[in-house]
Scaffold this motif. Sequence first.
Motif, PDB file in Angstrom:
ATOM      1  N   PRO A  33       0.828  -1.213   0.000  1.00  0.00           N
ATOM      2  CA  PRO A  33       0.000   0.000   0.000  1.00  0.00           C
ATOM      3  C   PRO A  33       0.860   1.260   0.000  1.00  0.00           C
ATOM      4  O   PRO A  33       1.925   1.306   0.591  1.00  0.00           O
ATOM      5  N   THR A  34       0.357   2.280  -0.667  1.00  0.00           N
ATOM      6  CA  THR A  34       1.040   3.572  -0.668  1.00  0.00           C
ATOM      7  C   THR A  34       0.786   4.262   0.671  1.00  0.00           C
ATOM      8  O   THR A  34      -0.127   3.880   1.421  1.00  0.00           O
ATOM      9  N   GLU A  35       1.561   5.301   0.953  1.00  0.00           N
ATOM     10  CA  GLU A  35       1.314   6.068   2.181  1.00  0.00           C
ATOM     11  C   GLU A  35      -0.077   6.683   2.147  1.00  0.00           C
ATOM     12  O   GLU A  35      -0.749   6.768   3.171  1.00  0.00           O
ATOM     13  N   GLY A  36      -0.526   7.087   0.975  1.00  0.00           N
ATOM     14  CA  GLY A  36      -1.872   7.643   0.837  1.00  0.00           C
ATOM     15  C   GLY A  36      -2.943   6.625   1.210  1.00  0.00           C
ATOM     16  O   GLY A  36      -3.928   6.964   1.862  1.00  0.00           O
ATOM     17  N   GLU A  37      -2.754   5.386   0.787  1.00  0.00           N
ATOM     18  CA  GLU A  37      -3.714   4.326   1.131  1.00  0.00           C
ATOM     19  C   GLU A  37      -3.687   4.051   2.632  1.00  0.00           C
ATOM     20  O   GLU A  37      -4.738   3.839   3.253  1.00  0.00           O
ATOM     21  N   LEU A  38      -2.493   4.052   3.222  1.00  0.00           N
ATOM     22  CA  LEU A  38      -2.384   3.852   4.666  1.00  0.00           C
ATOM     23  C   LEU A  38      -3.109   4.978   5.415  1.00  0.00           C
ATOM     24  O   LEU A  38      -3.865   4.734   6.354  1.00  0.00           O
ATOM     25  N   ARG A  39      -2.889   6.202   4.973  1.00  0.00           N
ATOM     26  CA  ARG A  39      -3.558   7.353   5.594  1.00  0.00           C
ATOM     27  C   ARG A  39      -5.079   7.266   5.419  1.00  0.00           C
ATOM     28  O   ARG A  39      -5.835   7.598   6.316  1.00  0.00           O
ATOM     29  N   GLY A  40      -5.526   6.814   4.238  1.00  0.00           N
ATOM     30  CA  GLY A  40      -6.956   6.668   3.986  1.00  0.00           C
ATOM     31  C   GLY A  40      -7.597   5.669   4.921  1.00  0.00           C
ATOM     32  O   GLY A  40      -8.697   5.905   5.438  1.00  0.00           O
ATOM     33  N   LEU A  41      -6.912   4.551   5.164  1.00  0.00           N
ATOM     34  CA  LEU A  41      -7.439   3.549   6.087  1.00  0.00           C
ATOM     35  C   LEU A  41      -7.461   4.099   7.512  1.00  0.00           C
ATOM     36  O   LEU A  41      -8.446   3.943   8.238  1.00  0.00           O
ATOM     37  N   LEU A  42      -6.397   4.763   7.912  1.00  0.00           N
ATOM     38  CA  LEU A  42      -6.363   5.373   9.249  1.00  0.00           C
ATOM     39  C   LEU A  42      -7.471   6.417   9.403  1.00  0.00           C
ATOM     40  O   LEU A  42      -8.139   6.477  10.441  1.00  0.00           O
ATOM     41  N   ALA A  43      -7.684   7.224   8.390  1.00  0.00           N
ATOM     42  CA  ALA A  43      -8.740   8.240   8.450  1.00  0.00           C
ATOM     43  C   ALA A  43     -10.112   7.580   8.572  1.00  0.00           C
ATOM     44  O   ALA A  43     -10.960   8.037   9.348  1.00  0.00           O
ATOM     45  N   ALA A  44     -10.334   6.491   7.833  1.00  0.00           N
ATOM     46  CA  ALA A  44     -11.611   5.777   7.910  1.00  0.00           C
ATOM     47  C   ALA A  44     -11.839   5.222   9.312  1.00  0.00           C
ATOM     48  O   ALA A  44     -12.978   5.095   9.761  1.00  0.00           O
ATOM     49  N   LEU A  45     -10.748   4.900   9.995  1.00  0.00           N
ATOM     50  CA  LEU A  45     -10.827   4.370  11.364  1.00  0.00           C
ATOM     51  C   LEU A  45     -10.827   5.480  12.406  1.00  0.00           C
ATOM     52  O   LEU A  45     -10.830   5.209  13.605  1.00  0.00           O
ATOM     53  N   GLU A  46     -10.781   6.725  11.925  1.00  0.00           N
ATOM     54  CA  GLU A  46     -10.735   7.906  12.783  1.00  0.00           C
ATOM     55  C   GLU A  46      -9.510   7.893  13.700  1.00  0.00           C
ATOM     56  O   GLU A  46      -9.567   8.229  14.873  1.00  0.00           O
ATOM     57  N   LEU A  47      -8.366   7.489  13.117  1.00  0.00           N
ATOM     58  CA  LEU A  47      -7.090   7.458  13.834  1.00  0.00           C
ATOM     59  C   LEU A  47      -6.162   8.509  13.252  1.00  0.00           C
ATOM     60  O   LEU A  47      -6.354   8.982  12.128  1.00  0.00           O
ATOM     61  N   ASP A  48      -5.126   8.853  13.998  1.00  0.00           N
ATOM     62  CA  ASP A  48      -4.139   9.853  13.600  1.00  0.00           C
ATOM     63  C   ASP A  48      -3.476   9.448  12.280  1.00  0.00           C
ATOM     64  O   ASP A  48      -3.041   8.308  12.124  1.00  0.00           O
ATOM     65  N   THR A  49      -3.403  10.376  11.351  1.00  0.00           N
ATOM     66  CA  THR A  49      -2.802  10.107  10.042  1.00  0.00           C
ATOM     67  C   THR A  49      -1.432  10.760   9.875  1.00  0.00           C
ATOM     68  O   THR A  49      -0.894  10.782   8.774  1.00  0.00           O
ATOM     69  N   ALA A  50      -0.867  11.308  10.941  1.00  0.00           N
ATOM     70  CA  ALA A  50       0.434  11.977  10.864  1.00  0.00           C
ATOM     71  C   ALA A  50       1.565  10.966  10.943  1.00  0.00           C
ATOM     72  O   ALA A  50       1.416   9.891  11.510  1.00  0.00           O
ATOM     73  N   GLY A  51       2.703  11.336  10.361  1.00  0.00           N
ATOM     74  CA  GLY A  51       3.902  10.521  10.482  1.00  0.00           C
ATOM     75  C   GLY A  51       4.308   9.880   9.177  1.00  0.00           C
ATOM     76  O   GLY A  51       3.636  10.009   8.157  1.00  0.00           O
ATOM     77  N   GLY A  52       5.410   9.175   9.235  1.00  0.00           N
ATOM     78  CA  GLY A  52       5.941   8.476   8.077  1.00  0.00           C
ATOM     79  C   GLY A  52       5.385   7.075   7.959  1.00  0.00           C
ATOM     80  O   GLY A  52       4.585   6.623   8.782  1.00  0.00           O
ATOM     81  N   ARG A  53       5.819   6.353   6.921  1.00  0.00           N
ATOM     82  CA  ARG A  53       5.318   5.005   6.640  1.00  0.00           C
ATOM     83  C   ARG A  53       5.406   4.080   7.852  1.00  0.00           C
ATOM     84  O   ARG A  53       4.446   3.398   8.183  1.00  0.00           O
TER      85      ARG A  53
END
Length: 107
Positions: free
Chosen positions: A2-22
Amino acid sequence: MPTEGELRGLLAALELDTAGGRAELEARLASARAALLASCTDDASSQQQDGVWGVRDRVEAKYTDGGHYAARIAAVSPDAYAIFWEEPDENSGAGAVLKRDEVQKYV
């Protein structure tokens, strides 16, 4: 993978922090996945309620190869599900955000 964008998208869907590196994103997802799976039973008799799967329901989710694989619902939105794969690998990552028609009954 998964790309970092996909990881951030999943975290956002879970209402979790999306900051930081891979590495931070992957660690956050791994922790959330472990917590969710620890709260699940092996009951495969999940049933949709009013046409919607619920959090922790065991389902089959569509992967990029077109096949459906065992997963658990992690979050529900009006048009999508955030899922965690039951057996993730290096290519799939911990989970994904999928359209509702990409999730079906676990058999």
